[in-house]
Design a protein around this motif. Sequence first.
Motif, mmCIF file in Angstrom:
data_model
loop_
_atom_site.group_PDB
_atom_site.id
_atom_site.type_symbol
_atom_site.label_atom_id
_atom_site.label_comp_id
_atom_site.label_asym_id
_atom_site.label_seq_id
_atom_site.Cartn_x
_atom_site.Cartn_y
_atom_site.Cartn_z
ATOM 1 N N VAL A 1 0.939 -1.253 -0.004
ATOM 2 C CA VAL A 1 -0.104 0.201 0.144
ATOM 3 C C VAL A 1 0.856 1.214 -0.014
ATOM 4 O O VAL A 1 0.562 2.217 -0.783
ATOM 5 N N ASP A 2 1.830 1.374 0.777
ATOM 6 C CA ASP A 2 2.907 2.442 0.701
ATOM 7 C C ASP A 2 3.495 2.521 -0.525
ATOM 8 O O ASP A 2 3.618 3.655 -1.290
ATOM 9 N N SER B 1 -6.506 2.470 7.903
ATOM 10 C CA SER B 1 -7.307 1.350 8.706
ATOM 11 C C SER B 1 -6.341 0.130 9.048
ATOM 12 O O SER B 1 -6.295 -0.320 9.954
ATOM 13 N N LEU B 2 -5.181 0.047 8.108
ATOM 14 C CA LEU B 2 -4.282 -0.973 8.453
ATOM 15 C C LEU B 2 -3.304 -0.493 9.722
ATOM 16 O O LEU B 2 -3.067 -1.192 10.664
ATOM 17 N N LYS B 3 -3.050 0.970 9.736
ATOM 18 C CA LYS B 3 -2.440 1.376 10.611
ATOM 19 C C LYS B 3 -3.074 1.436 12.163
ATOM 20 O O LYS B 3 -2.501 1.036 13.097
ATOM 21 N N ASP B 4 -4.397 1.624 12.045
ATOM 22 C CA ASP B 4 -5.154 1.331 13.241
ATOM 23 C C ASP B 4 -5.255 0.149 13.869
ATOM 24 O O ASP B 4 -5.139 0.060 15.157
ATOM 25 N N LEU C 1 -4.913 5.992 0.801
ATOM 26 C CA LEU C 1 -4.540 6.553 2.091
ATOM 27 C C LEU C 1 -5.734 5.707 3.184
ATOM 28 O O LEU C 1 -5.289 5.940 4.599
ATOM 29 N N ALA C 2 -7.059 5.835 2.791
ATOM 30 C CA ALA C 2 -8.085 5.409 3.958
ATOM 31 C C ALA C 2 -7.645 3.931 4.150
ATOM 32 O O ALA C 2 -7.791 3.522 5.374
ATOM 33 N N SER D 1 -9.032 10.152 -6.514
ATOM 34 C CA SER D 1 -9.944 9.446 -5.821
ATOM 35 C C SER D 1 -9.484 7.873 -5.528
ATOM 36 O O SER D 1 -9.506 7.417 -4.442
ATOM 37 N N ASP D 2 -8.435 7.322 -6.488
ATOM 38 C CA ASP D 2 -7.596 6.158 -6.161
ATOM 39 C C ASP D 2 -6.563 6.145 -4.990
ATOM 40 O O ASP D 2 -6.215 5.694 -3.929
#
Length: 348
Positions: A193-194, A243-246, A238-239, A232-233
């Motif tokens: 993702v990064d 979520s993964l970070k949380d 980023l969302a 948008s992508d």
Amino acid sequence: MDVDSATGRPAVRRPVIAHRRRTALAAGALGLLLAVGGCGAADNASDSGARTADAEHAGPEGRADERAGTGPADADGAASSAEKRADGKPSGAKAPPKPGATASHVIRTAVLSVEVKSVPKAVAAARAAAEGAGGLVATENTERLDDTYETSHLVLRVPQDRFQEVLRALSGSGKLLSRTSDAKDVTDQVVDVDSRIATQRASVARVRQLMDKAERISDVVALEGELSSRQSDLESLLAQRASLKDRTSLATITLDLTPPDAPGDDGEEDTGFLDALGGGWDAFVTMLRWTAVAFGAAFPFLVTGALALLVRRALRRRTAARTRSGTAAPAVAEEQEGAPAPGGAPAP
């Protein structure tokens, strides 16, 4: 002086001739050595000139390498020597990674079911344990079964490093009925993702640069649509990263708190007469209650049916009365026609 009888010339001594031959041979050898040395010096000079020309053509880096004396062979030697470890063994096998060199991302979850004597006290203790560890209570749902018993459903979020500590504290708050724990490594997903976020940001920057250089309206409109799609992508990625970070920074513990089914009852006592009488009375009251409920539900229909029956009976009576009056009128007329007139004369 000695004279040679064959040639008539003075005779030359043999030692002098041998000395002259050795001198000539030595002079020839010296000349040959000088010639070979000159060729070698010329070759060295040409090699030095070519190396200097290559260094000047390569620029400062080439000159630096020339001054340092590190050519390709020296670089290979340095690389091969660097591949050897301090203990003298070749470093063909990869050295173990240092602790913390690559951060791991793990999602930890646990589900607990605990039987407690007092649900409110257990809820307060669970909340204090989560908040004391630096976490929070994400969800709390308490349901009262009757006037005495209640159950509670909690979702706790605690830091990863305090996960086991809080889990042990919650497990020991009462009688543990069930426990399920799970750990999922999402390091590859986080790295992916990064990487996609970095690529998407570069793509958005390129589209913006093209928009700055666009001159025609059609190009600007097309680039705006492309920029909106890529942004948008990027927001979606980023969302996903948030979520993964949380989920990797805070572990999730689902806790179900329930009271004992029968406090103080070990389930070994036999059923007595009073228990049976109480059960029968409860069944009788339940039957009356359901009978009353059924009667209440059917009462509107019963009233409507009774009114319909009364209306039908009224209509039938009216119809019967009309029928009797209709048949009685002709009979009276016939009797009046057949009766004699006053004075003895029949009616005409």
